[in-house]
Motif scaffolding. Structure first.
Motif, PDB file in Angstrom:
ATOM      1  N   GLU A 266     -10.668 -15.589  17.685  1.00 57.89           N
ATOM      2  CA  GLU A 266     -11.816 -14.896  17.096  1.00 57.89           C
ATOM      3  C   GLU A 266     -11.381 -13.579  16.460  1.00 57.89           C
ATOM      4  N   ILE A 267     -12.073 -13.230  15.393  1.00 53.50           N
ATOM      5  CA  ILE A 267     -11.889 -11.901  14.799  1.00 53.50           C
ATOM      6  C   ILE A 267     -13.097 -11.062  15.232  1.00 53.50           C
ATOM      7  N   ILE A 268     -12.837 -10.046  16.053  1.00 54.07           N
ATOM      8  CA  ILE A 268     -13.911  -9.226  16.628  1.00 54.07           C
ATOM      9  C   ILE A 268     -14.077  -7.949  15.812  1.00 54.07           C
ATOM     10  N   SER A 269     -15.321  -7.638  15.479  1.00 55.96           N
ATOM     11  CA  SER A 269     -15.567  -6.413  14.717  1.00 55.96           C
ATOM     12  C   SER A 269     -15.301  -5.181  15.563  1.00 55.96           C
ATOM     13  N   LEU A 270     -14.552  -4.248  15.005  1.00 57.46           N
ATOM     14  CA  LEU A 270     -14.295  -2.974  15.685  1.00 57.46           C
ATOM     15  C   LEU A 270     -15.219  -1.885  15.146  1.00 57.46           C
ATOM     16  N   GLN A 271     -16.100  -2.263  14.242  1.00 58.11           N
ATOM     17  CA  GLN A 271     -16.989  -1.274  13.623  1.00 58.11           C
ATOM     18  C   GLN A 271     -18.415  -1.799  13.581  1.00 58.11           C
ATOM     19  N   THR A 272     -19.349  -0.866  13.389  1.00 57.90           N
ATOM     20  CA  THR A 272     -20.736  -1.213  13.086  1.00 57.90           C
ATOM     21  C   THR A 272     -20.984  -0.825  11.638  1.00 57.90           C
ATOM     22  N   GLY A 273     -21.597  -1.730  10.901  1.00 56.71           N
ATOM     23  CA  GLY A 273     -21.852  -1.432   9.491  1.00 56.71           C
ATOM     24  C   GLY A 273     -22.171  -2.705   8.743  1.00 56.71           C
ATOM     25  N   ARG A 274     -21.955  -2.663   7.453  1.00 55.36           N
ATOM     26  CA  ARG A 274     -22.307  -3.794   6.603  1.00 55.36           C
ATOM     27  C   ARG A 274     -21.028  -4.416   6.037  1.00 55.36           C
ATOM     28  N   ILE A 275     -20.996  -5.733   5.967  1.00 56.77           N
ATOM     29  CA  ILE A 275     -19.818  -6.415   5.411  1.00 56.77           C
ATOM     30  C   ILE A 275     -19.843  -6.252   3.900  1.00 56.77           C
ATOM     31  N   ILE A 276     -18.871  -5.528   3.370  1.00 52.77           N
ATOM     32  CA  ILE A 276     -18.859  -5.308   1.919  1.00 52.77           C
ATOM     33  C   ILE A 276     -17.764  -6.101   1.212  1.00 52.77           C
ATOM     34  N   VAL A 277     -16.779  -6.593   1.972  1.00 58.25           N
ATOM     35  CA  VAL A 277     -15.780  -7.494   1.393  1.00 58.25           C
ATOM     36  C   VAL A 277     -15.498  -8.568   2.418  1.00 58.25           C
ATOM     37  N   MET A 278     -15.396  -9.814   1.982  1.00 57.57           N
ATOM     38  CA  MET A 278     -14.905 -10.841   2.885  1.00 57.57           C
ATOM     39  C   MET A 278     -14.024 -11.822   2.143  1.00 57.57           C
ATOM     40  N   GLN A 279     -13.012 -12.304   2.853  1.00 57.64           N
ATOM     41  CA  GLN A 279     -12.186 -13.343   2.259  1.00 57.64           C
ATOM     42  C   GLN A 279     -12.986 -14.634   2.253  1.00 57.64           C
ATOM     43  N   THR A 280     -13.093 -15.260   1.081  1.00 55.33           N
ATOM     44  CA  THR A 280     -13.837 -16.510   0.951  1.00 55.33           C
ATOM     45  C   THR A 280     -12.895 -17.704   0.826  1.00 55.33           C
ATOM     46  N   PHE A 281     -11.635 -17.444   0.561  1.00 58.13           N
ATOM     47  CA  PHE A 281     -10.632 -18.516   0.469  1.00 58.13           C
ATOM     48  C   PHE A 281     -10.295 -18.930   1.897  1.00 58.13           C
ATOM     49  N   PRO A 282     -10.456 -20.221   2.232  1.00 54.49           N
ATOM     50  CA  PRO A 282     -10.354 -20.610   3.650  1.00 54.49           C
ATOM     51  C   PRO A 282      -8.965 -20.455   4.265  1.00 54.49           C
ATOM     52  N   MET A 283      -7.920 -20.485   3.459  1.00 53.07           N
ATOM     53  CA  MET A 283      -6.580 -20.333   4.035  1.00 53.07           C
ATOM     54  C   MET A 283      -6.269 -18.847   4.194  1.00 53.07           C
ATOM     55  N   VAL A 284      -5.919 -18.452   5.426  1.00 57.13           N
ATOM     56  CA  VAL A 284      -5.471 -17.074   5.641  1.00 57.13           C
ATOM     57  C   VAL A 284      -4.080 -17.063   6.240  1.00 57.13           C
ATOM     58  N   ARG A 285      -3.347 -16.027   5.889  1.00 59.95           N
ATOM     59  CA  ARG A 285      -2.057 -15.775   6.526  1.00 59.95           C
ATOM     60  C   ARG A 285      -2.231 -14.640   7.522  1.00 59.95           C
ATOM     61  N   GLU A 286      -1.446 -14.671   8.581  1.00 62.94           N
ATOM     62  CA  GLU A 286      -1.494 -13.621   9.577  1.00 62.94           C
ATOM     63  C   GLU A 286      -1.378 -12.256   8.893  1.00 62.94           C
ATOM     64  N   GLY A 287      -2.292 -11.367   9.215  1.00 61.32           N
ATOM     65  CA  GLY A 287      -2.258 -10.008   8.647  1.00 61.32           C
ATOM     66  C   GLY A 287      -3.127  -9.831   7.422  1.00 61.32           C
ATOM     67  N   ASP A 288      -3.602 -10.939   6.799  1.00 65.73           N
ATOM     68  CA  ASP A 288      -4.499 -10.792   5.639  1.00 65.73           C
ATOM     69  C   ASP A 288      -5.787 -10.078   6.065  1.00 65.73           C
ATOM     70  N   ALA A 289      -6.293  -9.214   5.193  1.00 59.81           N
ATOM     71  CA  ALA A 289      -7.598  -8.595   5.449  1.00 59.81           C
ATOM     72  C   ALA A 289      -8.664  -9.678   5.332  1.00 59.81           C
ATOM     73  N   THR A 290      -9.524  -9.803   6.338  1.00 60.82           N
ATOM     74  CA  THR A 290     -10.548 -10.848   6.295  1.00 60.82           C
ATOM     75  C   THR A 290     -11.926 -10.282   5.981  1.00 60.82           C
ATOM     76  N   PHE A 291     -12.297  -9.173   6.651  1.00 60.24           N
ATOM     77  CA  PHE A 291     -13.602  -8.542   6.432  1.00 60.24           C
ATOM     78  C   PHE A 291     -13.413  -7.045   6.305  1.00 60.24           C
ATOM     79  N   VAL A 292     -14.116  -6.442   5.343  1.00 62.33           N
ATOM     80  CA  VAL A 292     -14.167  -4.983   5.268  1.00 62.33           C
ATOM     81  C   VAL A 292     -15.592  -4.565   5.567  1.00 62.33           C
ATOM     82  N   ILE A 293     -15.729  -3.610   6.491  1.00 57.31           N
ATOM     83  CA  ILE A 293     -17.058  -3.144   6.912  1.00 57.31           C
ATOM     84  C   ILE A 293     -17.219  -1.677   6.545  1.00 57.31           C
ATOM     85  N   ALA A 294     -18.334  -1.367   5.895  1.00 52.81           N
ATOM     86  CA  ALA A 294     -18.590   0.030   5.508  1.00 52.81           C
ATOM     87  C   ALA A 294     -19.782   0.549   6.296  1.00 52.81           C
TER      88      ALA A 294
END
Ligand SMILES: [Zn+2]
Length: 294
Positions: A266-294
């Motif tokens: 699981e990817i657990i949110s470390l912040q409270t806020g709104r998702i302003i960027v998310m990776q939509t491409f289903p393949m991820v590599r370790e370390g890729d940014a998945t969600f940005v929260i503002a």
């Protein structure tokens, strides 16, 4: 000879010089189509000043259908570039010269092939108050739902160059995911016209504000989208939220399942806020940014 195509529309009347660029990254299409439409519209409607239009700054990356050119350098991290360097470094050098020629500057982006960004107009929180006031006014006039003032110390970007030279400037984002949203193109064309209207360069009835929220965060690294909620392993990403959703600390943002299916993390949110960027491409590599929260 320039490394990219520049069209200068001169009204013949005194006024500001507004530079508008798209295609700093080669896989961001709403912004490119917006500048194509402005190429048709601006010459007949400009009343004062000069609008300089570049639909594709990074032609090498565009023709490869990817964010960066063949040398792999991110143009948005390479400014001010080098006239004797690799192709991206040379383009960065010419882009820097172009930005320095501007009184006002707009640089349009999207999430590219692999991610989607909540529509926003951003600007560096320039310590120079006059430049900051100009940038803030441009971001508000552009009229996307999210207005975001961020760290001015980030290096290598088009915004860094504008900031160092105290040129009022904004960058914009609108979805992405290898699509070209026509709503996005329309919002971008309207946004550029709104800024021209605010600067008195065209006759325009400014629209009602569509801004939903504004954040100014001068903390070091704010606005850097490549460092948030890294994928814990290589695999398939299944998001649990949508772009623009409100999330809280501890929420499960998504899960990554390994290629062989044996492991789910699981990817657990470390912040409270709104998702302003998310990776939509289903393949991820370790370390890729998945969600940005503002
Ligand atoms: Zn971009």
């Amino acid at each position: 000879m320039s490394l990219f195509s520049v069209t200068s529309c001169d009204s013949g009347a005194a006024g500001p010089r507004l530079v508008i660029t798209a295609g700093v990254h080669g896989d961001e299409f709403e912004s490119i189509e917006c500048v194509h439409q402005l190429l048709d519209w601006v010459p007949e409607n400009l009343r004062s000043g000069t609008v300089v239009l570049v639909p594709v700054i990074n032609e090498d990356a565009f023709l490869l259908g990817q964010r960066t050119g063949a040398d792999g350098l991110d143009l948005a991290r390479t400014c001010p570039g080098n006239p004797d360097g690799s192709l991206t470094e040379q383009v960065a050098y010419e882009l820097t010269e172009l930005i320095c020629s501007a009184d006002y500057y707009i640089d349009m982006h999207t999430g590219g092939t692999r991610s989607a960004v909540y529509p926003l107009a951003g600007y560096p929180l320039n310590p120079n108050e006059q430049a900051l006031a100009g940038s803030r006014a441009m971001a508000q006039a552009f009229n996307l739902p999210f207005v975001w003032g961020t760290d001015w110390r980030l290096k290598g970007r088009s915004m860094s160059i504008a900031c160092e030279n105290n040129i009022p400037a904004i960058y914009t984002e609108y979805l992405g995911s290898a699509q070209c949203s026509q709503d996005g193109v329309t919002a971008y064309v309207d946004g550029c016209k709104n800024v021209m209207g605010m600067l008195g360069m065209i006759e325009r009835q400014q629209p009602e504000s569509r801004i939903e929220f504004t954040i100014e965060d001068a903390a070091e690294g704010s606005g850097h989208m490549q460092i948030c909620n890294p994928a814990p392993l290589d695999g398939v990403l299944s998001p649990c939220f949508r772009l623009g959703d409100q999330v809280s600390t501890g929420d499960v943002l998504g899960r990554v399942r390994s290629m062989d299916g044996s492991e789910i993390v699981e990817i657990i949110s470390l912040q409270t806020g709104r998702i302003i960027v998310m990776q939509t491409f289903p393949m991820v590599r370790e370390g890729d940014a998945t969600f940005v929260i503002a």
